[in-house]
Design an enzyme around this catalytic site. Structure first.
Site, mmCIF file in Angstrom:
data_model
loop_
_atom_site.group_PDB
_atom_site.id
_atom_site.type_symbol
_atom_site.label_atom_id
_atom_site.label_comp_id
_atom_site.label_asym_id
_atom_site.label_seq_id
_atom_site.Cartn_x
_atom_site.Cartn_y
_atom_site.Cartn_z
ATOM 1 N N THR A 80 0.859 -1.188 0.000
ATOM 2 C CA THR A 80 0.000 0.000 0.000
ATOM 3 C C THR A 80 0.898 1.241 0.000
ATOM 4 O O THR A 80 2.046 1.183 0.451
ATOM 5 C CB THR A 80 -0.956 0.014 1.214
ATOM 6 O OG1 THR A 80 -0.172 -0.014 2.403
ATOM 7 C CG2 THR A 80 -1.908 -1.173 1.175
ATOM 8 N N GLY A 82 1.307 4.308 1.636
ATOM 9 C CA GLY A 82 1.954 4.814 2.849
ATOM 10 C C GLY A 82 2.940 3.824 3.438
ATOM 11 O O GLY A 82 3.994 4.203 3.948
ATOM 12 N N CYS A 83 2.593 2.557 3.351
ATOM 13 C CA CYS A 83 3.456 1.510 3.900
ATOM 14 C C CYS A 83 4.698 1.315 3.039
ATOM 15 O O CYS A 83 5.797 1.113 3.559
ATOM 16 C CB CYS A 83 2.678 0.195 3.990
ATOM 17 S SG CYS A 83 1.142 0.320 4.926
ATOM 18 N N SER A 84 4.529 1.387 1.728
ATOM 19 C CA SER A 84 5.637 1.128 0.793
ATOM 20 C C SER A 84 6.528 2.330 0.538
ATOM 21 O O SER A 84 7.711 2.175 0.250
ATOM 22 C CB SER A 84 5.084 0.639 -0.547
ATOM 23 O OG SER A 84 4.462 -0.614 -0.385
#
Length: 194
Positions: A80, A82-84
């Site tokens: 995703t 924000g996570c990546s």
């Protein structure tokens, strides 16, 4: 007949609401209330298996943290934005600093399958800096009370958080206020508190 007190009003509302949440559970109100509570500093980490690379490789965070100091951060989902783009890369970039402050291992957890977590780790070149663990059925996430419903990501996911677990006990916990933001659980903010 007088004016109802606040206690009477709340009691009536609880009587109407609680059965909706507790009717399906043999443990009744205890189950409904325990799900509303999250893990906190001083609590013991639950003994729940997570998965690394394949469903055959189980990892138990309580065992991993026995006699050790482990930094755990969780994301709503692998791959995703924000996570990546922010969360995982921050921990990769600064992976050596926590180790210089006594952290033995850094672990990333997400409610995904182990193949996805492994591929996400390879895609981000985590190599031996961060262990990528899958909480396939959100059992760990639910056990610590940090689950959230994110329909856009397929349903039940983890809130975004970071924590330090020392010898099986939580010594630091940073949960994003909305469960998704990128503030207190980021690597630089976590490291400042070590």
């Amino acid at each position: 007949m007088g004016v109802p007190t606040m206690a009477t009003i709340l009691s009536a509302q609880v009587t109407q609401i609680v059965p909706r949440f507790c009717a399906k559970s043999p443990l009744g109100i205890f189950t409904a209330l325990s799900r509303a509570m999250s893990i906190k500093v001083g609590d013991e980490i639950p003994s729940v298996d997570l998965y690394e690379e394949t469903p055959a490789n189980t990892v138990n965070l309580r065992d991993v943290s026995a006699g050790r100091k482990v930094l755990v951060f969780a994301v709503p989902g692998a791959f995703t934005p924000g996570c990546s783009k922010t969360h995982l890369p921050g921990y990769i970039k600064q992976a050596e600093e926590p180790k210089s402050k006594g952290i033995n291992e850094i672990i990333c957890v997400a409610v995904n399958d182990p193949f996805v977590m492994n591929a996400w780790g390879e895609n981000n070149k985590v190599s031996n800096k961060i262990r990528m663990l899958a909480d396939t059925n959100a059992e760990f996430t639910k056990a610590i009370g940090l689950e959230q419903e994110l329909a856009v990501l397929g349903g039940l996911r983890s809130k975004r958080y970071s924590m330090v677990v020392e010898d099986g006990k939580v010594t630091q916990l940073n949960v994003e206020p909305d469960g998704k933001g990128l503030t207190c659980s980021l690597a630089e903010n976590m490291l400042a508190k070590l």
